[in-house]
Design a protein around this motif. Structure first.
Motif, PDB file in Angstrom:
ATOM      1  N   LYS A 132      -8.404  12.443   7.222  1.00 53.22           N
ATOM      2  CA  LYS A 132      -9.646  12.443   7.984  1.00 53.22           C
ATOM      3  C   LYS A 132     -10.349  11.075   8.016  1.00 53.22           C
ATOM      4  N   ASN A 133     -10.248  10.340   6.917  1.00 54.74           N
ATOM      5  CA  ASN A 133     -10.943   9.051   6.859  1.00 54.74           C
ATOM      6  C   ASN A 133     -10.007   7.872   7.062  1.00 54.74           C
ATOM      7  N   ILE A 188       0.243   5.607  13.699  1.00 55.47           N
ATOM      8  CA  ILE A 188       1.650   5.861  13.372  1.00 55.47           C
ATOM      9  C   ILE A 188       2.259   6.817  14.404  1.00 55.47           C
ATOM     10  N   ILE A 189       1.490   7.849  14.779  1.00 61.40           N
ATOM     11  CA  ILE A 189       1.976   8.793  15.794  1.00 61.40           C
ATOM     12  C   ILE A 189       2.126   8.075  17.141  1.00 61.40           C
ATOM     13  N   GLY A 190       1.151   7.218  17.459  1.00 61.14           N
ATOM     14  CA  GLY A 190       1.212   6.463  18.712  1.00 61.14           C
ATOM     15  C   GLY A 190       2.454   5.588  18.775  1.00 61.14           C
ATOM     16  N   LEU A 191       2.735   4.938  17.671  1.00 63.11           N
ATOM     17  CA  LEU A 191       3.889   4.041  17.596  1.00 63.11           C
ATOM     18  C   LEU A 191       5.200   4.819  17.683  1.00 63.11           C
ATOM     19  N   TRP A 192       5.185   6.035  17.172  1.00 61.00           N
ATOM     20  CA  TRP A 192       6.356   6.917  17.265  1.00 61.00           C
ATOM     21  C   TRP A 192       6.714   7.147  18.735  1.00 61.00           C
ATOM     22  N   TYR A 193       5.703   7.511  19.544  1.00 63.14           N
ATOM     23  CA  TYR A 193       5.982   7.760  20.962  1.00 63.14           C
ATOM     24  C   TYR A 193       6.330   6.465  21.695  1.00 63.14           C
ATOM     25  N   ARG A 194       5.688   5.400  21.292  1.00 58.01           N
ATOM     26  CA  ARG A 194       6.004   4.107  21.913  1.00 58.01           C
ATOM     27  C   ARG A 194       7.483   3.782  21.699  1.00 58.01           C
ATOM     28  N   ASP A 195       7.958   4.025  20.498  1.00 57.90           N
ATOM     29  CA  ASP A 195       9.363   3.730  20.207  1.00 57.90           C
ATOM     30  C   ASP A 195      10.315   4.717  20.879  1.00 57.90           C
ATOM     31  N   LEU A 196       9.890   5.998  20.983  1.00 54.38           N
ATOM     32  CA  LEU A 196      10.734   6.964  21.688  1.00 54.38           C
ATOM     33  C   LEU A 196      10.899   6.528  23.140  1.00 54.38           C
ATOM     34  N   LEU A 197       9.784   6.081  23.720  1.00 57.81           N
ATOM     35  CA  LEU A 197       9.825   5.612  25.107  1.00 57.81           C
ATOM     36  C   LEU A 197      10.764   4.417  25.255  1.00 57.81           C
ATOM     37  N   ALA A 198      10.658   3.480  24.331  1.00 57.37           N
ATOM     38  CA  ALA A 198      11.518   2.293  24.382  1.00 57.37           C
ATOM     39  C   ALA A 198      12.978   2.705  24.259  1.00 57.37           C
ATOM     40  N   PHE A 219      -3.189   7.104  10.662  1.00 58.02           N
ATOM     41  CA  PHE A 219      -2.128   8.098  10.905  1.00 58.02           C
ATOM     42  C   PHE A 219      -1.929   8.305  12.399  1.00 58.02           C
ATOM     43  N   LEU A 220      -3.012   8.142  13.179  1.00 56.74           N
ATOM     44  CA  LEU A 220      -2.876   8.280  14.636  1.00 56.74           C
ATOM     45  C   LEU A 220      -2.116   7.083  15.220  1.00 56.74           C
ATOM     46  N   ASP A 230       0.832  -1.213   0.000  1.00 55.10           N
ATOM     47  CA  ASP A 230       0.000   0.000   0.000  1.00 55.10           C
ATOM     48  C   ASP A 230       0.872   1.271   0.000  1.00 55.10           C
ATOM     49  N   ASP A 231       1.049   1.853  -1.167  1.00 53.14           N
ATOM     50  CA  ASP A 231       1.908   3.037  -1.273  1.00 53.14           C
ATOM     51  C   ASP A 231       1.366   4.224  -0.488  1.00 53.14           C
ATOM     52  N   THR A 232       0.056   4.354  -0.468  1.00 54.17           N
ATOM     53  CA  THR A 232      -0.551   5.463   0.282  1.00 54.17           C
ATOM     54  C   THR A 232      -0.152   5.379   1.754  1.00 54.17           C
ATOM     55  N   PHE A 233      -0.213   4.167   2.278  1.00 53.17           N
ATOM     56  CA  PHE A 233       0.152   3.960   3.682  1.00 53.17           C
ATOM     57  C   PHE A 233       1.630   4.289   3.919  1.00 53.17           C
ATOM     58  N   ARG A 234       2.461   3.817   3.018  1.00 51.45           N
ATOM     59  CA  ARG A 234       3.900   4.063   3.174  1.00 51.45           C
ATOM     60  C   ARG A 234       4.224   5.559   3.127  1.00 51.45           C
TER      61      ARG A 234
END
Ligand SMILES: [Zn+2]
Length: 328
Positions: free
Chosen positions: A244-245, A252-262, A249-250, A208-212
């Motif tokens: 919006k639909n 992805i943001i959640g995983l970003w902070y999860r990884d920063l924490l790790a 993307f949220l 899925d290129d859109t996702f990437r």
């Protein structure tokens, strides 16, 4: 092609199907339940091949006429029931099942109907199918593939053997993706985590290129966020209206902070999910853990509000303000 040993995970479920064929004790209807990309089609097709094999052992033999025709994708006694609309209606059930079910198998002992997206069956469609499920011709087998089972009438459920597919451990999915050469190993962990234990889902995301693109875009912005002014940060709420639909993307943001924490707390890249972005993550992980944890929680809250259909811009602005807070 289409053997049980090629299928990853769900060992007990597969064993059940294998035993049923080996002991000649198969049912007339099975309901396979699992999320998109969980492997329902793969399992149902392997089972169908096994049911039709003229010399079945633990596996479909792979060399008999039936197996060979099956692998070519044109088995005359396997019927795929599908719909071009969003639902499987009474017309599809009549035209694709009821009108043909009384015709004996073309060549083999069984006639297998694979009903795709069975969870989209209307009540009328289910009622139309019910009579056949209650008194199926001896040769007919119905394999219903569904993402959930809430929609089925109790009368339909009582006529089918329900088999639930389990998600596969992320490490297993990751190993699969690497072994099949789907992605480099640094990316495999991310797609495995994102695929939620479903190999097909992970493979779909890889394609899925859109996702990437969305992921790249979001991660670039997240790495710049600490240096942005609050007003610039708030502009992201407008920019991200294109998503919006697509609540992913949220995630992805959640995983970003999860990884920063790790990265911050464990200082070990082994615990980072997005290994392909590890340099970016270690660089960004400068905040105290408590602050990062709060931000991760803000993202979760935003996603909840988003699912409840809150005002998109407002939810994002509130989240972005929280993400800009507590810098030390
Ligand atoms: Zn065979």
């Amino acid at each position: 092609m289409y053997t049980y040993k090629e299928i990853w995970g769900n060992g007990r479920l597969l064993q059940h199907l294998q035993n049923a064929v080996n002991n000649g004790k198969t049912s007339h209807a099975y309901l396979f339940v699992g999320g998109a990309g969980a492997g329902k089609r793969m399992i149902a097709k392997t089972f169908a091949k096994h049911l039709l094999c003229t010399a079945p052992k633990e596996e479909p033999c792979g060399v008999c006429d039936s197996c060979r025709v099956f692998d070519s994708g044109n088995h005359p006694d396997v019927i795929h029931v599908t719909s071009e609309k969003k639902t499987l209606g009474v017309d599809e059930i009549r035209g694709q099942i009821l009108e043909t079910v009384d015709i004996k198998p073309y060549h083999y002992d069984k006639k297998v109907y694979i009903i795709h997206q069975a969870h989209t069956m209307t009540v009328q469609a289910q009622n139309a199918l019910l009579k056949t499920l209650e008194e199926p011709p001896s040769y007919a087998v119905f394999l219903l593939l569904a993402e959930n089972m809430d929609v089925f009438l109790p009368t339909v459920l009582s006529r089918t053997v329900t088999l639930k597919l389990n998600p596969i451990a992320e490490e297993e999915v990751s190993r699969y993706l690497t072994q099949k050469g789907a992605v480099p190993s640094e990316e495999a962990v991310f797609f495995a985590a994102y695929g939620q234990g479903r190999i097909g889902h992970a493979l779909e995301l890889i394609e899925d290129d859109t996702f990437r693109q969305m992921r790249e875009e979001i991660l670039t912005k997240m790495s710049r966020l600490p240096a942005m002014s609050l007003s610039d940060a708030l502009l992201l709420a407008k920019e991200w209206e294109v998503y919006k639909n697509d609540y992913r993307f949220l995630d992805i943001i959640g995983l970003w902070y999860r990884d920063l924490l790790a990265a911050k707390s464990l200082r070990d890249e082994g615990f980072i999910i997005q290994k392909d972005k590890k340099d970016m993550i270690f660089q960004a992980a400068s905040e105290p853990s408590e602050s990062l944890a709060k931000k991760a929680a803000a993202v979760v809250k935003a996603k909840e509000r988003f699912i409840q259909n809150g005002n998109f811009r407002l939810i994002l602005e509130v989240m972005l303000m929280e993400l800009k807070e507590n810098r030390t």
